[in-house]
Write an enzyme that holds these catalytic residues in place. Structure first.
Site, PDB file in Angstrom:
ATOM      1  CB  ILE A   1     -54.873  20.428 -21.640  1.00  0.00           C
ATOM      2  CG1 ILE A   1     -53.946  21.394 -22.388  1.00  0.00           C
ATOM      3  CG2 ILE A   1     -55.994  19.929 -22.557  1.00  0.00           C
ATOM      4  CD1 ILE A   1     -53.146  20.753 -23.492  1.00  0.00           C
TER       5      ILE A   1
ATOM      6  CD  GLU B   1     -29.630   5.665 -15.703  1.00  0.00           C
ATOM      7  OE1 GLU B   1     -28.766   5.769 -16.581  1.00  0.00           O
ATOM      8  OE2 GLU B   1     -30.543   4.825 -15.741  1.00  0.00           O
TER       9      GLU B   1
ATOM     10  N   GLY C   1     -24.408  11.071  -3.853  1.00  0.00           N
ATOM     11  CA  GLY C   1     -25.424  11.079  -4.892  1.00  0.00           C
ATOM     12  C   GLY C   1     -24.801  11.594  -6.184  1.00  0.00           C
TER      13      GLY C   1
ATOM     14  N   GLY D   1     -25.703  -0.861  -8.011  1.00  0.00           N
ATOM     15  CA  GLY D   1     -25.636  -0.156  -6.741  1.00  0.00           C
ATOM     16  C   GLY D   1     -24.515   0.863  -6.701  1.00  0.00           C
TER      17      GLY D   1
END
Length: 381
Positions: free
Chosen positions: A337, A363, A131, A124
């Site tokens: 595609i 991360e 952030g 956490g």
């Protein structure tokens, strides 16, 4: 220079690929559509010894190296991004800090059952106002006798609601800035600790991403991880290792997209021939394959440096940056595609695209990775 995996690593890749193709891949679409946490798959991974792969056997692990761990994450992600992010967060973000900074007692109490897969872990760090600026966390831990009292809120926590053990960062001395942050081990069920909302995400819908709330949560004094005030340094080191996992995950997702695109291109007929015969398609596939191979080498390079005990902060950032953006480009081309079919849920490429997008954010965003890389380069001049 030896760019080859050794025999043991090659065998390990084969074993994990077979497991992923048999146990995970057939469930991937269902896991995404239902948004259900794949407990049964996690238990099977524990039976294989994967949940503690890079940790010593004395702590419940398998004694594997960082390269093998990267291989495992890539192969699992090739089958399901949701399972891969769950696995990577458990190993890199939850188990690793306890192994790196924990006391012998903490390792035996927490790491052993986590490495055996008996317990799931989470980390956490992120908060509503913190952030990319991780040092701006507001969660507070105050020592009261023989207990730490924690108050605060964490968001976007992978494995948050299913975790038995959570490592969290909290401010212990506001006057010291970054040096006033410490990390703590909190167990599920601790009074004052509860799970808030679950995020309804764009992708990786089979993994849980939770809000964690601490209201006068009391934990034993000995649940401080390492020394007080070293939390910022600890979670930077933790994120370095985690970026190897995210990079490997990105490669796996990208490879799944490449394989799906190549198969479809050979089957889809337009203008009287398989679209794989058209140069435009061939160039897209060539670019995808080249970028993903380069990404894999960057990831393995970072993992090798970690195994050698050398500094790998810059290399992990490079691997994570390049691999995540290469994966997003590969998934974009795979949808192109497939044409209109690629935009439907009848084919896996739309899921892969949604899953891959997180790898450029989690991360450390791509922008943060560029800052990390640039700072390391500029320090050398």
């Amino acid at each position: 220079m030896d760019f080859a995996l050794n025999e043991e690593q090659e065998m390990f890749r084969k074993t994990i690929r077979e497991f992923a193709e048999k146990e995970i891949m057939p469930r991937a679409q269902e896991i995404d559509q239902k948004g259900e946490f794949p407990w049964d798959i996690i238990r099977k991974m524990a039976d294989l010894g994967l949940m503690g792969l890079p940790f010593p056997e004395e702590y419940g692990g398998a004694g594997g190296d960082a390269i093998s761990y990267a291989i495992a994450v890539e192969e699992i992600a090739r089958a399901s991004g949701s399972v891969a992010i769950t696995y990577s967060a458990h190993i890199s973000l939850a188990c690793s800090p306890i192994y790196l900074f924990g006391t012998e007692e903490q390792k035996r109490k927490y790491l052993i059952p986590m490495a055996k897969g008996e317990k799931i872990g989470a980390f956490g760090l992120t908060e509503p106002g913190a952030g990319s600026d991780a040092a701006a966390i507001k969660t507070r831990a105050v020592l009261d006798g023989d207990e730490w009292v924690i108050n605060g809120q964490k968001i976007f926590i992978t494995n948050g609601s299913v975790a038995d053990v959570v490592v969290i960062a909290a401010v212990t001395d506001p006057a010291k800035g970054k040096k006033g942050i410490s990390n703590f081990i909190v167990e599920k069920g601790t009074p004052g600790f509860r799970v808030g909302r679950e995020e309804d995400k764009m992708g990786l819908r089979g993994s849980v991403t939770s809000e964690l709330i601490f209201e006068n949560c009391r934990i034993p004094k000995e649940n401080l991880l390492g020394k007080e005030g070293e939390g910022y340094k600890q979670f930077l080191m933790t994120l370095d290792g985690g970026r190897i996992g995210i990079g490997a995950m990105a490669v796996g997702l990208g490879m799944a997209a490449l394989e799906a695109a190549a198969r479809y291109a050979k089957e889809r007929v337009q203008f009287g021939q398989p679209i794989a015969e058209f140069q435009a398609i061939q160039w897209m596939i060539a670019d995808m394959a080249t970028e993903l191979e380069a990404a894999r080498l960057l990831v393995l390079r970072a993992a090798w440096l970690k195994d050698q005990g050398q500094r790998f902060t810059k290399e992990a950032a490079m691997a994570k940056l390049f691999a995540s953006e290469a994966a997003v480009r590969a998934c974009y081309k795979a949808i192109q595609i497939h044409g209109g079919y690629g935009y439907t849920k009848d084919y896996p490429v739309e899921r892969l695209y949604r899953d891959a997008r997180l790898t450029t954010i989690g991360e450390g965003t791509s922008e943060i990775q560029r800052l990390v890389i640039a700072r390391h380069i500029l320090e050398s001049f």
